[in-house]
Write a protein that holds these residues in place. Structure first.
Motif, short mmCIF file in Angstrom:
data_model
loop_
_atom_site.label_atom_id
_atom_site.label_comp_id
_atom_site.label_asym_id
_atom_site.label_seq_id
_atom_site.Cartn_x
_atom_site.Cartn_y
_atom_site.Cartn_z
N ASP A 1 1.99 3.23 -4.94
CA ASP A 1 2.09 2.03 -5.76
C ASP A 1 0.82 1.20 -5.63
N GLU A 2 0.84 -0.01 -6.15
CA GLU A 2 -0.35 -0.86 -6.11
C GLU A 2 -0.76 -1.18 -4.67
N GLY A 3 0.22 -1.32 -3.79
CA GLY A 3 -0.10 -1.59 -2.40
C GLY A 3 -0.86 -0.45 -1.75
N GLU B 1 -2.69 1.76 -3.41
CA GLU B 1 -4.00 1.76 -4.05
C GLU B 1 -4.91 0.71 -3.42
N ALA B 2 -4.36 -0.46 -3.11
CA ALA B 2 -5.16 -1.52 -2.50
C ALA B 2 -5.59 -1.14 -1.09
N SER C 1 0.55 10.63 -4.63
CA SER C 1 2.01 10.48 -4.73
C SER C 1 2.73 11.41 -3.76
N ALA D 1 -5.35 7.57 -2.77
CA ALA D 1 -3.91 7.38 -2.91
C ALA D 1 -3.31 8.60 -3.59
#
Length: 227
Positions: free
Chosen positions: A157-159, A161-162, A178, A176
């Motif tokens: 998720d975005e977290g 990715e960050a 899946s 990142a």
């Protein structure tokens, strides 16, 4: 993000040092002589481009850290120490924090998920050594290590990715994914050669014994339905 590095050995020390050298907020958790050395003299971080003396805040347990929402806890101890570490962390941490298993092996994530809802798996390729208290040697530079990161058992998720982006900005190559566990199972195949190399030197990786060990492991994976 603030990073709590739980296990300040070769992997944890390198990750903590690189994050701190790129202005990230870092806390280390260490034990015994390593804890004493880090508290009194900081971390001596040796790299191919020189030595760095880093004054990193270091504690002996998670109870000594005022854990905040948004903190990222990275487990970097050996797998045999994971359960005890998780028990101590669960006593003081919000169950919703992000927990990243920066470890070899494939059992740590399952243990972590019993305590925390947001568990991240990581396949770690990071050549480093920790042979004396308070000192870590990183052998790869300027890219200190490689990480495949993803939620456990699956997802990103975005977290995530960050987190990967911050690691890339701190001297690593992080991606990142899946699905991360197949990467970790694949790395275990390479690790089967470690004992052979320790006994015979690098030529052991070309031996029939290493080939037989990998073939046996792949057969076991197949029987267990592991990709």
């Amino acid at each position: 993000m603030r990073y709590l590095i739980y296990g300040a050995g070769a992997v944890g020390g390198t990750i903590g040092a690189c994050l701190a050298m790129h202005d990230r907020e870092v806390r280390l958790i260490a034990r015994s002589q390593n804890l004493d050395a880090l508290r009194t003299g900081g971390l001596l971080f040796r790299t191919p481009d020189g030595e760095h003396r880093l004054d990193l805040k270091t504690v002996g347990s998670p109870a000594e850290v005022d854990l905040r929402p948004g903190d990222v806890v990275m487990l970097t101890m050996k797998s045999q120490d994971t359960q005890a570490a998780l028990d101590m962390l669960a006593d003081v941490a919000d169950p919703g924090l992000t927990l990243v298993c920066m470890q070899n092996g494939v059992a740590n994530e399952r243990m972590a998920l019993r305590h925390f809802a947001r568990v991240c798996a990581s396949c770690v390729v990071l050549p480093a050594t920790h042979l004396e208290p308070g000192a870590v040697v990183a052998h790869s530079w300027p890219v200190a290590g490689l990480f495949e990161l993803g939620l456990y058992p699956i997802g990103a998720d975005e977290g995530i990715e960050a987190l990967a982006a911050e690691l890339c900005d701190s001297g690593f190559d992080a991606q990142a994914r899946s699905t991360v566990m197949p990467w970790k199972y694949t790395k275990l195949l390479a690790n089967l050669g470690n004992a052979i190399v320790a006994a015979t030197g690098m030529s052991g990786r070309d031996s029939t014994l290493f080939a037989a060990a990998k073939a046996e492991a792949i057969a076991c994976y197949g029987s267990a339905g592991i990709e």
